[in-house]
Enzyme design. Sequence first.
Site, PDB file in Angstrom:
ATOM      1  N   SER A   1       0.842  -1.194   0.000  1.00 42.01           N
ATOM      2  CA  SER A   1       0.000   0.000   0.000  1.00 42.01           C
ATOM      3  C   SER A   1       0.873   1.239   0.000  1.00 42.01           C
ATOM      4  CB  SER A   1      -0.891   0.010   1.244  1.00 42.01           C
ATOM      5  OG  SER A   1      -1.520   1.281   1.362  1.00 42.01           O
TER       6      SER A   1
ATOM      7  N   TYR B   1      -1.449  -0.220  10.328  1.00 39.87           N
ATOM      8  CA  TYR B   1      -1.566  -0.756   8.968  1.00 39.87           C
ATOM      9  C   TYR B   1      -0.345  -0.354   8.139  1.00 39.87           C
ATOM     10  CZ  TYR B   1      -3.674  -1.442   4.302  1.00 39.87           C
ATOM     11  OH  TYR B   1      -3.947  -1.827   3.019  1.00 39.87           O
TER      12      TYR B   1
END
Lengths: 250, 463
Positions: free
Chosen positions: A142, A155
């Site tokens: 990501s 995350y």
Amino acid sequence: MSTSPRRIAIFGATSDIAVAFARAHAAGGTRFALSARDGAALDRLAQDLKVRGAGEVTVRTVDFADLSQLPAIAEAMWGAFGGLDVALIAYGSLPDQAKACLDPALAEEALRLNFTSPALLVNTLAGYFEAARAGTIAVITSVAGDRGRQSNYVYGGAKGGLQTFLDGVRHRLHASGVTVLDIRPGFVATKMTQHLPQTGPLWAQPDKVASDISAAIAKRRAVLYTPWFWWVIMTIVCALPRAVFHRSKL
Amino acid sequence: MSGSDMSASPAASRTRLYGSWGNILRAEHETLAPRSVDGAREIAARLPAHSAIARGNGRSYGDVALNPGRTLVDMLGLDHFIAFDATTGRLRCEAGILLSDILAVLSRPDRDGSGWLLPVMPGTRFITVGGAIANDVHGKNAHGLGSFGCHVVDLELARSDGRRLVCSPEENPDLFAATIGGLGLTGLILTATLQLRRVPGLALEAEDIAFDRLEDFFTLDAESAQAWEYTAAWIDCLAGGEALGRGIYMRARHAPGVGAPPPARAPSRSVPLTPPLSGVNGLSVRAFNALYWRKLGSKRRKSHVGSYEKVFFPLDAIGHWNRLYGPAGFYQFQAVVPPEHAEPVTRELLAEISSARQGSMLVVLKRFGDIVSPGLISFPMPGITLALDFPNLGDATRKLLARLERIVVAAGGRIYPAKDFSMSRESFAKGYPALQDFLRHRDPAMSSAFARRMGIVEEEDAS
Ligand SMILES: Cc1cc2nc3c(=O)[nH]c(=O)nc-3n(C[C@H](O)[C@H](O)[C@H](O)COP(=O)(O)OP(=O)(O)OC[C@H]3O[C@@H](n4cnc5c(N)ncnc54)[C@H](O)[C@@H]3O)c2cc1C
């Protein structure tokens, strides 16, 4: 069509990006080995891909948070068609950062699913690919992994660690001619982000991300920002001096 | 931030803005978006009375797929193929799949150019199977093959009592008849089996012929009915007097042995946002009609062989063309009148429009054949159908629509709910004589803006 992979394994196959990727490659008899947690959804996807032209589809249910299952799933997927052209790792979860700050168990779970599990899986797969001296290991990380931010460092930290891990695996596999692709999407309109508004120029559809992934695999690229403008955004975000960055609310 | 996960939750609830295709109304809705057939069934089982309506891809011009302040069940997540038998042409799929996807995957030419094709397609391929069934849509071959519902072998319906029912002409036939053309009011359509059609060539031989007056349409149509399976005409609705009803007759048929690749899954160009003013006004409509009428040149006839995309889906070339009508949006009007009144009533309608000087660019005249649809309140019936759209000029437009409606209903005709935003309850009841019968099969949880406007669901019913 000659560059289109013929044997594809997808880990986390029912995620929206993975589904879009699989559908894009189904025509022409591609063989798929699919794994995910939800068996019913896997069966549904297998039927769908067959109507779309897939040659053969095998499915396996697995809980990627259970690290003990990883070696067996890697072996089964590799062995399904006697080797693989592409392994795509597409699972992950978006934890609630505020809760994860307070609850170590929740943070641990998120780190396990977004870092430990995919890292161990890649490590095992690397051995198979290295021996075969061909193929691509593609992993969805990501843009959140590029720089830690107060709003989602649990995350982001997991994804950032995974990026570094992939860097190392890429180094290791270079000599054997195996490609390691690190896929860094920005905002994608999927079920994982369904609680967010999903509108605006920064949001991309899974189809777009999937076609970028296909192109990156064909070109044997190492890192993909998708859509492309995230490369510009993240270059700027990473270049911001800490003093400036810390005044932001990002 | 990236988009993969493993959650298997049936749906996420949130509010979202949804509009009608004609942009007459945009409203916030509580949205449920099931990701699977089981998820949709669970949702249906939890719906309170008069609370929800299914939504496909929102290509209905009016309010059949709107439910302001209440719930929309967005069916686009049910987008999987289930099975296709390439020997019989039977396709089983989930109800949220788009016709464009079916074409892209299954309508590929064999070496001899032949292939499988959807038997019935409306003027856009960006609609769902569920939406095609619930409006019982028709295409340019309605005179030969009937409506979409004629080719549905069976369907699965989720009802709010928790049941998941298979409906076909043999099993639960009443509910089957109510669901085809049933405007989403009988429950959530989960899956359907469609009978596809083998065509000798996926490409079309198409011919356009200019004609000078309305009578000529009927002559050309009678002449073409046998040999040309796809027919429709564009009418220059600003022409009056002698030239009333002049237009261009379009007919097409499959070219045996000639293949054609499926059209793209998405338009390559799109109108990015709604301009502050409508681009469609008296001037541009006048200019368009004058030019379009002359597009065939002095030969007044043109033919070509090629892809079916331009013949079936001319409007799909540009995404979100509906935005060109500006923030006020536009009304679409489609009606059918029985064959015995076809010519005089069409003349009367065109005269009314021409004298109101509220022109339309898209004017389609088409004959429906005698094939009876299985649906209780399906729109298609034998006769002539006229479709137009009018930029929304407020009261003047609504008054014109009311006058057109009166003419149609007096002649024993009916208005198409998929395109409607203004018909009266009386006209609906008169146009659809099986309405009372239909209402017995309604699912008590379902309601839509259209259903409330028609008094099918009383306003005060809603909790
Ligand atoms: C450019 C254009 C050209 C068109 N040409 C034609 C034409 O030639 N002929 C024609 O007949 N129509 C035509 N239409 C209208 C269009 O085909 C219909 O409105 C169609 O039903 C839209 O399908 P949708 O998937 O967008 O459904 P929506 O518009 O979202 O919904 C339509 C209806 O279906 C119901 N519904 C949708 N999914 C389900 C489900 N899973 N279960 C139960 N109910 C459901 C909804 O409740 C609603 O009542 C055209 C529309 C456009 C924009």
